[in-house]
Motif scaffolding. Structure first.
Motif, PDB file in Angstrom:
ATOM      1  N   GLY A  17       0.838  -1.184   0.000  1.00  0.00           N
ATOM      2  CA  GLY A  17       0.000   0.000   0.000  1.00  0.00           C
ATOM      3  C   GLY A  17       0.874   1.235   0.000  1.00  0.00           C
ATOM      4  N   GLY A  18       0.349   2.334   0.564  1.00  0.00           N
ATOM      5  CA  GLY A  18       1.031   3.612   0.489  1.00  0.00           C
ATOM      6  C   GLY A  18       1.560   4.109   1.810  1.00  0.00           C
ATOM      7  N   ILE A  19       2.427   5.101   1.706  1.00  0.00           N
ATOM      8  CA  ILE A  19       3.029   5.722   2.872  1.00  0.00           C
ATOM      9  C   ILE A  19       3.150   7.225   2.620  1.00  0.00           C
ATOM     10  CG2 ILE A  19       5.374   5.317   2.016  1.00  0.00           C
ATOM     11  CD1 ILE A  19       6.271   4.952   4.911  1.00  0.00           C
ATOM     12  N   ARG A  20       3.121   8.006   3.696  1.00  0.00           N
ATOM     13  CA  ARG A  20       3.399   9.431   3.598  1.00  0.00           C
ATOM     14  C   ARG A  20       4.351   9.823   4.732  1.00  0.00           C
ATOM     15  NH1 ARG A  20      -2.210  12.591   5.246  1.00  0.00           N
ATOM     16  NH2 ARG A  20      -2.251  12.068   7.473  1.00  0.00           N
ATOM     17  N   ASP A  21       4.691  11.112   4.824  1.00  0.00           N
ATOM     18  CA  ASP A  21       5.665  11.606   5.818  1.00  0.00           C
ATOM     19  C   ASP A  21       7.040  10.966   5.604  1.00  0.00           C
ATOM     20  OD1 ASP A  21       3.506  12.980   6.981  1.00  0.00           O
ATOM     21  OD2 ASP A  21       3.110  11.350   8.394  1.00  0.00           O
ATOM     22  N   ILE A  22       7.382  10.742   4.336  1.00  0.00           N
ATOM     23  CA  ILE A  22       8.612  10.022   4.025  1.00  0.00           C
ATOM     24  C   ILE A  22       9.847  10.745   4.569  1.00  0.00           C
ATOM     25  CG2 ILE A  22      10.106   9.283   2.121  1.00  0.00           C
ATOM     26  CD1 ILE A  22       7.590   8.616   0.555  1.00  0.00           C
ATOM     27  N   ARG A  23       9.875  12.051   4.455  1.00  0.00           N
ATOM     28  CA  ARG A  23      11.034  12.807   4.948  1.00  0.00           C
ATOM     29  C   ARG A  23      11.287  12.514   6.415  1.00  0.00           C
ATOM     30  NH1 ARG A  23      11.006  19.367   5.938  1.00  0.00           N
ATOM     31  NH2 ARG A  23      12.892  19.438   7.247  1.00  0.00           N
ATOM     32  N   TRP A  24      10.237  12.540   7.230  1.00  0.00           N
ATOM     33  CA  TRP A  24      10.399  12.378   8.668  1.00  0.00           C
ATOM     34  C   TRP A  24      10.707  10.929   9.037  1.00  0.00           C
ATOM     35  CZ3 TRP A  24      11.161  17.002  10.133  1.00  0.00           C
ATOM     36  CH2 TRP A  24      10.449  18.052   9.533  1.00  0.00           C
ATOM     37  N   ILE A  25      10.129   9.985   8.321  1.00  0.00           N
ATOM     38  CA  ILE A  25      10.419   8.572   8.592  1.00  0.00           C
ATOM     39  C   ILE A  25      11.872   8.266   8.235  1.00  0.00           C
ATOM     40  CG2 ILE A  25       9.849   6.196   7.932  1.00  0.00           C
ATOM     41  CD1 ILE A  25       6.946   7.163   7.554  1.00  0.00           C
ATOM     42  N   ASN A  26      12.368   8.861   7.156  1.00  0.00           N
ATOM     43  CA  ASN A  26      13.768   8.659   6.810  1.00  0.00           C
ATOM     44  C   ASN A  26      14.707   9.267   7.844  1.00  0.00           C
ATOM     45  OD1 ASN A  26      13.415   7.132   4.517  1.00  0.00           O
ATOM     46  ND2 ASN A  26      13.470   8.868   3.101  1.00  0.00           N
ATOM     47  N   GLU A  27      14.314  10.400   8.408  1.00  0.00           N
ATOM     48  CA  GLU A  27      15.160  11.021   9.424  1.00  0.00           C
ATOM     49  C   GLU A  27      15.310  10.132  10.651  1.00  0.00           C
ATOM     50  OE1 GLU A  27      14.295  15.007  10.538  1.00  0.00           O
ATOM     51  OE2 GLU A  27      14.710  15.821   8.531  1.00  0.00           O
ATOM     52  N   MET A  28      14.281   9.344  10.971  1.00  0.00           N
ATOM     53  CA  MET A  28      14.394   8.433  12.114  1.00  0.00           C
ATOM     54  C   MET A  28      15.054   7.108  11.728  1.00  0.00           C
ATOM     55  SD  MET A  28      10.490   7.009  12.784  1.00  0.00           S
ATOM     56  CE  MET A  28       9.643   8.583  12.585  1.00  0.00           C
ATOM     57  N   GLN A  29      15.436   6.975  10.426  1.00  0.00           N
ATOM     58  CA  GLN A  29      16.126   5.785   9.913  1.00  0.00           C
ATOM     59  C   GLN A  29      15.338   4.502  10.213  1.00  0.00           C
ATOM     60  OE1 GLN A  29      20.232   5.805  11.196  1.00  0.00           O
ATOM     61  NE2 GLN A  29      20.684   7.650  10.037  1.00  0.00           N
ATOM     62  N   PHE A  30      14.058   4.585   9.901  1.00  0.00           N
ATOM     63  CA  PHE A  30      13.163   3.446  10.073  1.00  0.00           C
ATOM     64  C   PHE A  30      12.974   2.788   8.708  1.00  0.00           C
ATOM     65  CE2 PHE A  30       8.830   1.594  10.531  1.00  0.00           C
ATOM     66  CZ  PHE A  30       9.052   0.813  11.657  1.00  0.00           C
ATOM     67  N   PRO A  31      13.437   1.541   8.519  1.00  0.00           N
ATOM     68  CA  PRO A  31      13.371   0.926   7.194  1.00  0.00           C
ATOM     69  C   PRO A  31      11.931   0.641   6.770  1.00  0.00           C
ATOM     70  CG  PRO A  31      14.955  -0.220   8.622  1.00  0.00           C
ATOM     71  CD  PRO A  31      14.142   0.679   9.494  1.00  0.00           C
ATOM     72  N   VAL A  32      11.580   1.104   5.583  1.00  0.00           N
ATOM     73  CA  VAL A  32      10.253   0.862   5.026  1.00  0.00           C
ATOM     74  C   VAL A  32      10.384   0.513   3.549  1.00  0.00           C
ATOM     75  CG1 VAL A  32       7.999   1.855   4.484  1.00  0.00           C
ATOM     76  CG2 VAL A  32       9.107   2.430   6.644  1.00  0.00           C
ATOM     77  N   PHE A  33       9.750  -0.587   3.147  1.00  0.00           N
ATOM     78  CA  PHE A  33       9.584  -0.931   1.738  1.00  0.00           C
ATOM     79  C   PHE A  33       8.088  -0.878   1.455  1.00  0.00           C
ATOM     80  CE2 PHE A  33      13.825  -2.196   2.325  1.00  0.00           C
ATOM     81  CZ  PHE A  33      14.413  -2.491   1.100  1.00  0.00           C
ATOM     82  N   THR A  34       7.696  -0.152   0.410  1.00  0.00           N
ATOM     83  CA  THR A  34       6.287   0.118   0.167  1.00  0.00           C
ATOM     84  C   THR A  34       5.976   0.028  -1.320  1.00  0.00           C
ATOM     85  OG1 THR A  34       4.516   1.707   0.643  1.00  0.00           O
ATOM     86  CG2 THR A  34       6.629   2.613  -0.026  1.00  0.00           C
ATOM     87  N   ARG A  35       4.690   0.104  -1.664  1.00  0.00           N
ATOM     88  CA  ARG A  35       4.281   0.043  -3.065  1.00  0.00           C
ATOM     89  C   ARG A  35       4.197   1.436  -3.697  1.00  0.00           C
ATOM     90  NH1 ARG A  35       0.954  -4.292  -4.406  1.00  0.00           N
ATOM     91  NH2 ARG A  35       0.798  -3.350  -6.489  1.00  0.00           N
ATOM     92  N   TYR A  36       3.842   2.441  -2.917  1.00  0.00           N
ATOM     93  CA  TYR A  36       3.715   3.781  -3.487  1.00  0.00           C
ATOM     94  C   TYR A  36       3.704   4.814  -2.364  1.00  0.00           C
ATOM     95  CZ  TYR A  36      -1.229   2.996  -2.289  1.00  0.00           C
ATOM     96  OH  TYR A  36      -2.392   2.696  -1.630  1.00  0.00           O
ATOM     97  N   ARG A  37       3.791   6.063  -2.749  1.00  0.00           N
ATOM     98  CA  ARG A  37       3.700   7.181  -1.815  1.00  0.00           C
ATOM     99  C   ARG A  37       2.447   7.989  -2.135  1.00  0.00           C
ATOM    100  NH1 ARG A  37       8.871  10.519  -4.263  1.00  0.00           N
ATOM    101  NH2 ARG A  37       8.071  10.696  -6.398  1.00  0.00           N
ATOM    102  N   THR A  38       1.860   8.571  -1.121  1.00  0.00           N
ATOM    103  CA  THR A  38       0.647   9.372  -1.306  1.00  0.00           C
ATOM    104  C   THR A  38       0.429  10.245  -0.081  1.00  0.00           C
ATOM    105  OG1 THR A  38      -1.759   9.299  -1.589  1.00  0.00           O
ATOM    106  CG2 THR A  38      -0.769   7.480  -0.390  1.00  0.00           C
ATOM    107  N   PRO A  39      -0.074  11.469  -0.250  1.00  0.00           N
ATOM    108  CA  PRO A  39      -0.413  12.287   0.908  1.00  0.00           C
ATOM    109  C   PRO A  39      -1.786  11.967   1.491  1.00  0.00           C
ATOM    110  CG  PRO A  39      -0.809  13.539  -1.068  1.00  0.00           C
ATOM    111  CD  PRO A  39      -0.215  12.223  -1.519  1.00  0.00           C
TER     112      PRO A  39
END
Length: 226
Positions: free
Chosen positions: A118-140
């Protein structure tokens, strides 16, 4: 399969040192060819690696009233250290399954990352916490009022690479890296790991021989096909 926590953490740490490509080769050799996941899964942070025991969350597109999804909060509260939250249910629908705050809460529980059909948002902030995520798409677009959790810690389907669907059961092992994502059945996790480690070591020796001037036919004759 029930393993003590320290043993599960040891296995997870060792999986972080092998590649999905070698794991896929081992699964082929063992007669489990259809456990690779769709190439549509991608890491939100380049170079990240995801490894851990599957904790499954299933949901569906459905309209509902209210300002939140209590089932989602209850589901993620069960996550334990070293587990990967695996989200299933409507990967092409266009809404995010979670964002920064739920990712932060999962990380604080020791969650090793997320694999999201499925989708994910807040990518900038999740990357800053270095939390690994593999997803199908991005969406707000948020899931509240649109997509709702209906079960957790049950077998789920994810889209596969060589099969339409791959079943992921609670406790199966998830590994994802630059090459993609793959599922290792729980009962094979240690066997696959040991063989993948041996294959990884063989490849190190081949690289070293090639650096020392050996030809490719020479190293293949010495080590066999890899």
């Amino acid at each position: 399969m029930t393993l003590p926590p320290h043993r599960k953490q040891e296995i997870r740490a060792r999986y972080l040192e092998v590649d999905t490509a070698n794991v896929a080769d081992v699964l082929d050799e063992l007669g489990y060819p259809d456990y690779g996941l769709s190439s549509a899964f991608w890491p939100i942070r380049e170079g990240s690696k995801l490894a851990g025991w599957a904790y499954t969350v299933r949901g569906q597109m459905t309209p509902y009233p209210g300002s939140g999804d209590p089932a989602k909060m209850e589901a993620v509260s069960g996550l334990e250290e070293g587990e990967v939250s695996v989200w299933s249910g409507g990967g092409a629908e266009g809404v995010c399954f979670f964002g920064e705050l739920i990712a932060l809460g999962m990380r604080e529980r020791g969650c090793a990352g997320a694999l999201i059909d499925g989708g994910i948002r807040d990518i900038r902030w999740i990357n800053e916490m270095q939390f690994p995520v593999f997803t199908r798409y991005r969406t707000p677009v948020q899931s509240i009022g649109r997509w709702q959790v209906n079960a957790w810690q049950v077998p789920v389907y994810l889209p596969g690479a060589t099969a339409e669907r791959v079943v992921v059961r609670p406790g199966d092992f998830i590994l994802a890296d630059f090459d993609g994502a793959i599922v290792i059945p729980a009962e094979l996790a240690e066997t696959v790991l040991e063989r993948a480690e041996a294959l990884t070591q063989k490849e190190r020796l081949i690289r070293e021989d090639l650096r020392q001037g050996a030809s490719l036919p020479e190293v293949l004759a010495k080590y066999g096909h890899v």
